[in-house]
Design a protein around this motif. Structure first.
Motif, short mmCIF file in Angstrom:
data_model
loop_
_atom_site.label_atom_id
_atom_site.label_comp_id
_atom_site.label_asym_id
_atom_site.label_seq_id
_atom_site.Cartn_x
_atom_site.Cartn_y
_atom_site.Cartn_z
N ARG A 94 0.74 -1.18 0.19
CA ARG A 94 0.38 -0.34 -0.19
C ARG A 94 0.53 1.21 0.10
O ARG A 94 0.36 2.48 -0.69
CB ARG A 94 -1.05 0.22 1.18
CG ARG A 94 -1.80 0.87 1.13
CD ARG A 94 -3.46 0.52 -0.29
NE ARG A 94 -3.75 -0.22 0.25
CZ ARG A 94 -4.19 -1.19 0.58
NH1 ARG A 94 -4.50 -0.64 2.09
NH2 ARG A 94 -4.96 -2.51 1.18
N LYS A 95 2.39 1.47 0.60
CA LYS A 95 2.59 2.13 0.91
C LYS A 95 2.91 2.74 -1.02
O LYS A 95 3.66 4.17 -1.01
CB LYS A 95 3.76 1.92 1.64
CG LYS A 95 5.11 0.78 1.08
CD LYS A 95 6.19 0.53 1.44
CE LYS A 95 7.20 -0.86 1.19
NZ LYS A 95 8.31 -0.58 2.61
N TYR A 96 3.09 1.86 -2.12
CA TYR A 96 3.50 2.73 -3.34
C TYR A 96 2.24 2.89 -3.66
O TYR A 96 2.32 2.54 -5.35
CB TYR A 96 4.44 1.36 -4.08
CG TYR A 96 5.48 0.78 -3.66
CD1 TYR A 96 6.81 1.62 -3.11
CD2 TYR A 96 5.98 -0.34 -2.83
CE1 TYR A 96 7.57 1.28 -2.81
CE2 TYR A 96 6.35 -1.31 -2.11
CZ TYR A 96 7.56 -0.19 -2.03
OH TYR A 96 9.19 -0.79 -1.62
N LYS A 97 1.31 2.63 -3.32
CA LYS A 97 0.13 3.34 -4.23
C LYS A 97 0.20 4.97 -4.38
O LYS A 97 0.45 5.54 -2.86
CB LYS A 97 -1.51 2.94 -3.35
CG LYS A 97 -3.10 3.35 -4.06
CD LYS A 97 -3.61 2.44 -3.28
CE LYS A 97 -5.04 3.15 -4.08
NZ LYS A 97 -5.02 2.65 -5.59
N ILE A 98 -0.48 6.08 -5.02
CA ILE A 98 -0.10 7.24 -5.31
C ILE A 98 -1.31 7.67 -4.38
O ILE A 98 -0.68 9.07 -3.91
CB ILE A 98 -0.15 7.09 -6.53
CG1 ILE A 98 0.72 6.39 -7.54
CG2 ILE A 98 -0.01 8.69 -7.03
CD1 ILE A 98 0.15 6.79 -9.02
N GLN A 99 -2.26 7.24 -4.61
CA GLN A 99 -3.37 7.99 -3.97
C GLN A 99 -3.98 6.71 -3.01
O GLN A 99 -4.28 6.41 -3.34
CB GLN A 99 -4.75 8.59 -4.50
CG GLN A 99 -4.53 9.37 -5.59
CD GLN A 99 -5.23 9.71 -6.37
OE1 GLN A 99 -6.75 10.37 -6.41
NE2 GLN A 99 -5.12 9.87 -7.86
N THR A 100 -2.94 7.27 -1.41
CA THR A 100 -3.21 6.24 -1.12
C THR A 100 -4.46 5.67 0.03
O THR A 100 -4.65 4.84 0.71
CB THR A 100 -2.04 6.20 -0.20
OG1 THR A 100 -1.87 7.63 1.20
CG2 THR A 100 -0.39 5.88 0.24
N HIS A 101 -5.13 7.09 0.30
CA HIS A 101 -6.41 6.77 0.79
C HIS A 101 -7.57 6.67 -0.04
O HIS A 101 -8.49 6.66 0.44
CB HIS A 101 -6.30 8.38 1.11
CG HIS A 101 -6.69 9.49 -0.08
ND1 HIS A 101 -5.33 9.33 -0.74
CD2 HIS A 101 -7.78 10.45 -0.25
CE1 HIS A 101 -6.31 10.74 -1.94
NE2 HIS A 101 -6.83 11.16 -1.48
N LYS A 102 -7.19 6.42 -1.25
CA LYS A 102 -8.51 6.08 -2.03
C LYS A 102 -8.33 4.51 -2.71
O LYS A 102 -7.03 3.89 -3.43
CB LYS A 102 -8.64 7.52 -3.49
CG LYS A 102 -9.13 8.35 -3.03
CD LYS A 102 -9.51 8.95 -4.38
CE LYS A 102 -9.97 10.38 -4.01
NZ LYS A 102 -9.25 11.32 -4.77
N VAL A 103 -8.73 3.42 -1.68
CA VAL A 103 -8.27 2.36 -2.29
C VAL A 103 -10.10 2.05 -2.58
O VAL A 103 -10.78 1.20 -2.19
CB VAL A 103 -7.88 1.40 -1.31
CG1 VAL A 103 -8.12 -0.33 -1.80
CG2 VAL A 103 -6.49 1.68 -0.34
N PRO A 104 -9.73 1.45 -4.51
CA PRO A 104 -10.92 0.99 -4.68
C PRO A 104 -11.86 -0.36 -3.72
O PRO A 104 -11.07 -1.20 -3.52
CB PRO A 104 -10.71 0.30 -6.15
CG PRO A 104 -9.26 0.11 -5.87
CD PRO A 104 -8.44 1.00 -5.27
N THR A 105 -12.71 -0.64 -4.01
CA THR A 105 -13.72 -1.56 -3.48
C THR A 105 -13.55 -2.97 -4.44
O THR A 105 -13.91 -2.72 -5.15
CB THR A 105 -14.85 -0.95 -2.78
OG1 THR A 105 -15.79 -0.79 -4.06
CG2 THR A 105 -14.73 -0.19 -1.71
N ALA A 106 -13.90 -3.93 -3.30
CA ALA A 106 -14.45 -5.01 -4.99
C ALA A 106 -15.45 -4.78 -5.58
O ALA A 106 -15.47 -5.80 -6.64
CB ALA A 106 -14.76 -6.19 -3.89
N GLN A 107 -16.46 -4.26 -5.06
CA GLN A 107 -17.53 -3.56 -5.28
C GLN A 107 -18.09 -2.79 -6.83
O GLN A 107 -17.70 -2.87 -7.94
CB GLN A 107 -19.38 -3.13 -4.68
CG GLN A 107 -19.87 -2.56 -5.00
CD GLN A 107 -21.10 -3.90 -6.09
OE1 GLN A 107 -21.14 -5.32 -5.54
NE2 GLN A 107 -21.76 -3.74 -7.55
N GLU A 108 -16.64 -1.92 -6.98
CA GLU A 108 -16.69 -1.00 -7.76
C GLU A 108 -15.86 -1.32 -9.04
O GLU A 108 -16.07 -0.84 -9.79
CB GLU A 108 -15.80 0.62 -6.73
CG GLU A 108 -15.89 1.54 -6.22
CD GLU A 108 -14.97 2.12 -5.85
OE1 GLU A 108 -15.55 3.33 -5.18
OE2 GLU A 108 -14.47 1.89 -4.99
#
Length: 315
Positions: A94-108
């Motif tokens: 997760r530390k490599y995610k650019i927008q760390t506060h926005k994680v797509p849900t399984a439904q999305e």
């Protein structure tokens, strides 16, 4: 080129189709065709034999290319997306995610996958189906043996440059008010993109931007009369990888843009989705740099500094 013939047609190369020149079949199986070709054309390598056997087995070039093209697209697209779905669920990455506060849900992700699949079958499948007749019209070869590796590499390099130019100006046009509202807004539903969202777009956008991907090889073929369908396939695979990786939402220490100068990458396109403007290119950064359409706080700061310097100079 092979000189193996059946009747008056050449089995490999030439203007005749595989269906026209195939040796008489005693059984309708793919392995029978493969073994027959292996016996009569031993100089071909295994991929070339598999390729020729496929066309001989199907017996219809349009059908053979259509099935192979669509299956390749689906396997590569979703096959490349699956690793990114897994990465999204690994907290250690997760530390490599650019927008760390926005994680797509399984439904999305599921909703996105459904629309992408619908688009593939209703928009892209008809285009893929008519690819072979169009390719033949412009003189694209589909026979064996395959072209040399050096030719495949330099042709694909040209396609990347051409497509990037088309994508920049087309994508920038799609951000014009009416076009954005009625066409491109769908693609920007996810401000923090993920792999599956690479082809999450309206049918018009899929066709519009897809023109750049297909027209570069077709134009090259029309001018040079020197292009093989295999080269087209490799180009499509690499283009899919580029689009999916650019939408991955992750920037790793080993990301390609850190080793290839001017490569765009996920950090470039992720900022476009976050800010909804700028960074319009697909593969490279040079068009945005030349046209001063970089996105992000650093680019905005540099523009302000240039504007202030210009104002001070003219005062």
């Amino acid at each position: 080129m092979s000189v193996l013939t059946h009747g008056t047609g050449s089995f490999f190369g030439g203007n005749s189709t595989f269906a026209d020149v195939m040796l008489p079949r005693t059984t309708n199986t793919y392995m029978h065709e493969y073994n027959q070709i292996a016996q009569t054309a031993s100089y071909l390598n295994t991929p070339e034999r598999m390729w020729a056997a496929w066309y001989a087995y199907i017996g219809n070039d349009v059908l053979a290319t259509g099935i192979m093209s669509f299956m390749m697209h689906e396997i590569v697209y979703f096959g490349r997306c699956i690793p990114w779905l897994i990465v999204d669920r690994i907290k250690a990455l997760r530390k490599y995610k650019i927008q760390t506060h926005k994680v797509p849900t399984a439904q999305e992700q599921w909703d996105c996958a459904k629309l992408v699949l619908l688009s593939h079958f209703t928009v892209e499948l008809p285009q893929i189906w008519f690819f072979h007749p169009m390719a033949q019209y412009f003189g694209m070869a589909h026979t064996v043996p395959f072209p040399p590796l050096y030719k495949i590499i330099y042709q694909i390099a040209i396609f990347f440059v051409f497509e990037d130019a088309w994508h920049y100006w087309s994508h920038r046009a799609l951000h014009w008010g009416p076009l954005y509202k009625n066409i491109h807004k769908i693609h920007h539903q996810y401000s923090a993109p993920f792999g599956l969202a690479a082809e999450y777009a309206s049918p018009i956008e899929v066709m519009f931007l897809g023109i750049g991907t297909v027209s570069a090889p077709i134009l090259w073929c029309a001018i040079t009369q020197d292009l093989h369908v295999l080269t087209m396939y490799i180009w499509i695979v690499l283009r899919l990888f580029q689009a999916i990786d650019a939408h991955s939402g992750f920037d790793f220490p080993w990301s390609l843009h850190k080793f290839v100068p001017m490569w765009a990458g996920a950090d470039w396109h992720d900022t476009h989705h976050e800010k909804f403007i700028g960074n319009y290119s697909s593969s490279f950064r040079w068009w945005d740099l030349m046209m001063d359409t970089q996105s992000g706080p650093e680019a905005a700061k540099k523009r302000r500094e240039r504007k202030l310097a210009k104002a001070a100079k003219s005062a």
